[in-house]
Structure formats: structure tokens, C-alpha cells
Design an enzyme around this catalytic site. Structure first.
Site, PDB file in Angstrom:
ATOM      1  N   ALA A  79      43.507  46.706  40.936  1.00 54.18           N
ATOM      2  CA  ALA A  79      44.445  47.558  41.148  1.00 54.18           C
ATOM      3  C   ALA A  79      44.215  48.915  40.421  1.00 54.18           C
ATOM      4  CB  ALA A  79      45.517  46.697  40.326  1.00 54.18           C
TER       5      ALA A  79
ATOM      6  N   GLY B 256      42.240  43.024  41.738  1.00 52.83           N
ATOM      7  CA  GLY B 256      43.063  42.959  43.007  1.00 52.83           C
ATOM      8  C   GLY B 256      42.244  43.291  44.348  1.00 52.83           C
TER       9      GLY B 256
ATOM     10  N   GLU C 110      41.451  39.756  45.030  1.00 59.12           N
ATOM     11  CA  GLU C 110      42.784  39.236  45.261  1.00 59.12           C
ATOM     12  C   GLU C 110      43.085  39.513  46.886  1.00 59.12           C
ATOM     13  OE1 GLU C 110      44.839  40.522  41.746  1.00 59.12           O
ATOM     14  OE2 GLU C 110      45.615  38.501  41.961  1.00 59.12           O
TER      15      GLU C 110
ATOM     16  N   GLU D 183      40.171  40.787  34.690  1.00 60.81           N
ATOM     17  CA  GLU D 183      41.757  41.238  34.171  1.00 60.81           C
ATOM     18  C   GLU D 183      41.710  40.970  32.526  1.00 60.81           C
ATOM     19  OE1 GLU D 183      41.617  39.921  37.243  1.00 60.81           O
ATOM     20  OE2 GLU D 183      42.854  41.016  38.607  1.00 60.81           O
TER      21      GLU D 183
END
Ligand code: CO8
Length: 258
Positions: free
Chosen positions: A65, A110, A113, A133
Site C-alpha cells: 500500500a 498489499g 495480498e 507490515e
């Protein structure tokens, strides 16, 4: 100049989607999620698209992200940004057609993911996976804490989530996260070959197999088997795909799918 992050190309029923924000390692921002939502909606209405392939431009698939967009968010905004991505990835996962991740480089946070919301993952030898993260004092927010253990196992998932270790394509293959590793220069060629092979099968059968396998995975065996029997039956009606496929076999000809 086209400022879109998602570059698309439709070729023989395969929609190739390239995430193109290479200066930021294709990091996922609000624009990405808006474009991906639009793309998913357009794919749902386009019968020409049989299979979708997602890859990244440059040396990253997606490096996570967008940290620069996230850094100033407060609690409510953080939760909203997590839900935004979760919803997009869930709709991607629920697309009727197969979605393949062609992992060309870093698939972190992300990005990893996103690969896990695809139906399966083919990695180039330069692919790297990780959920870093906790290095940032965060946790995955696009359902990575949920999908990783479902795709591998709980111990493997907790190990990767807690250590933030970056793993290479071969290790990702060993733990079952990716289904195939191919030489970097052959990655797109191989993935397109796999996609075209899938696109040549009965299109209804491909959609049903995805739906039944995915929904059944979240059910008991009996419930999933019931779902399978019902879907199996739908392929037998008059003018059905199953009838055409079986007749073609017996008549020693190629099936003609509608
Ligand atoms: N967000 C924003 N910018 C990024 C990101 C990112 N995730 N990753 C890389 N960039 C930028 C860098 O800041 C740099 O920008 P600039 O040139 O302006 O300085 C540019 O991309 C190139 O990066 P590097 O110079 O670092 O390139 P390297 O080849 O040295 O390193 C790495 C590549 C290893 C990929 C490195 O960039 C890196 O470690 N990136 C961050 C990886 C990371 O921590 N990802 C997890 C992010 S958090 C997350 O994904 C949470 C998901 C759930 C969110 C839920 C919502 C709340």
C-alpha cells in the site's frame, strides 16, 4: 499522456492488466482502487474476457500500500483505507472468470495480498514475497492475515507475518503460495500460455469450477459437495456445454463452445 495506473490489453480473450506506477514501485493508492473497481465492473459486462492476468511494470509487482498516502491517516481513515482495499480484492476474487497473478518482482504487503486475491500465482525467478507490515508498526489490511493461512497453513502464515521475512520464488513455491516458478524472461509468455489454455476450455465449466471450489472451501464438505452436484447438473441441460463437450469427444471433433 495516459495517467491511468492500470494499463490493459485484450488479446484472444485474455485481459492483461499491468499495474503501472513504477516510480513508486506500483504502490497501491486510492486511484488504483478506484480504477480496479471500474475495471472489475467492466469485465463483468464483457463476455469477450475469458481470463484476466495481473502483472506489474518494472522491478515490482506491487511493493505494498502507498505508505506516503497512509502516513497521515487517523484511526477512522486507516480503517476506511483497509476496507476500501478489502472490498476491491473481494470483488476481484469473486469475478466469475479466472484471475492469474504473474508475479514479476516485489510483491510486498498489499502487493502480496493482491496476489493472494487472485486464483493462482505464477512467479518469475525475480519475484519476492513478504508481509513487511510489522516493520512499519502495522499489520496487513487487505485480508492478508486471513488469506495467507488459508493458502499455506497457520504456522507458515504466522511465521511470515511475525518475522516480515522476504522470501524468493522458490521458497514461495515450497510453501504452496505460488503454483509455478518460471525463468524471468519467459514469465509473461508462460502465463499467457496458461491463460490461453484455460480460455480454450468450456467457459461455463471454468466459471462453475471456480465458483464451486472457492465457495466450497468456506463450507463443510457435505455443503460443498451439494453445491458441486447442483453445478454439475446445470452442465447437462439441452444445448448445454457439457452435452457439446461430451458429444464432441465421442464424435472425435473439437467442441464448439458458445
Ligand atoms: N509506498 C509508497 N512508496 C513506495 C513504496 C510503498 N509501499 N515502496 C516503494 N516506494 C517508493 C520509494 O519510496 C521510492 O520513492 P522515491 O524514489 O521517491 O524515494 C521508490 O518507490 C523506489 O523505492 P526504493 O528506492 O526503496 O527501491 P529499492 O529497490 O531500494 O527497494 C523495496 C525496493 C524493497 C520494494 C523498498 O522500496 C521497500 O521496502 N518498500 C516498502 C515495502 C513495504 O513496506 N510494503 C508494505 C507497505 S504497508 C502495506 O502494504 C499495508 C497493506 C495494508 C494496508 C491497509 C490499509 C490501512
Amino acid at each position: 499522456m495516459d495517467n491511468k495506473i492500470l494499463q490493459t490489453k485484450l488479446e484472444e480473450g485474455i485481459l492483461l492488466v499491468t499495474i503501472s506506477r513504477p516510480k513508486a514501485m506500483n504502490a497501491l493508492n486510492t486511484q488504483f482502487f478506484n480504477e480496479m473497481d471500474e475495471l472489475i465492473a467492466s469485465v463483468k459486462n464483457n463476455p469477450e474476457v475469458k481470463v484476466m492476468v495481473i502483472t506489474g511494470e518494472g522491478k515490482a509487482f506491487v511493493a505494498g500500500a502507498d505508505i506516503a498516502e497512509m502516513v497521515n491517516k487517523d484511526q477512522a481513515e486507516g480503517e476506511a483505507f483497509s476496507r476500501l482495499g478489502q472490498n476491491t480484492f473481494r470483488s476481484l476474487e469473486k469475478l466469475e472468470i479466472p484471475v492469474i497473478a504473474a508475479v514479476n518482482g516485489f510483491a510486498l504487503g498489499g502487493g502480496m495480498e493482491l496476489t493472494m486475491a487472485c486464483d493462482f500465482r505464477i512467479a518469475g525467478t525475480k519475484a519476492k514475497f513478504g508481509q513487511p507490515e510489522v516493520n512499519l508498526g502495522l499489520i496487513p489490511g487487505y485480508a492478508g492475515t486471513q488469506r495467507l493461512s488459508r493458502l499455506t497453513n497457520l504456522g507458515t502464515a504466522l511465521y511470515l507475518l511475525m518475522t516480515a521475512d522476504m522470501i524468493d520464488a522458490v521458497e514461495a513455491l515450497r510453501i504452496g503460495l505460488v503454483q509455478k516458478v518460471v525463468e524471468q524472461e519467459n514469465l509473461m509468455g508462460e502465463v499467457m500460455k496458461i491463460a490461453k489454455n484455460i480460455a480454450s476450455k468450456g467457459p461455463q465449466a471454468i466459471k462453475k469450477v471456480k465458483d464451486v471450489a472457492r465457495r466450497g472451501y468456506e463450507m463443510s464438505l457435505d455443503e460443498g459437495a451439494d453445491l458441486e452436484a447442483k453445478a454439475f447438473g446445470t452442465l447437462f441441460g439441452e444445448n448445454s456445454e457439457g452435452r457439446e463437450g461430451m458429444s464432441a469427444f465421442l464424435e472425435k471433433r473439437k467442441p464448439e463452445w458458445k
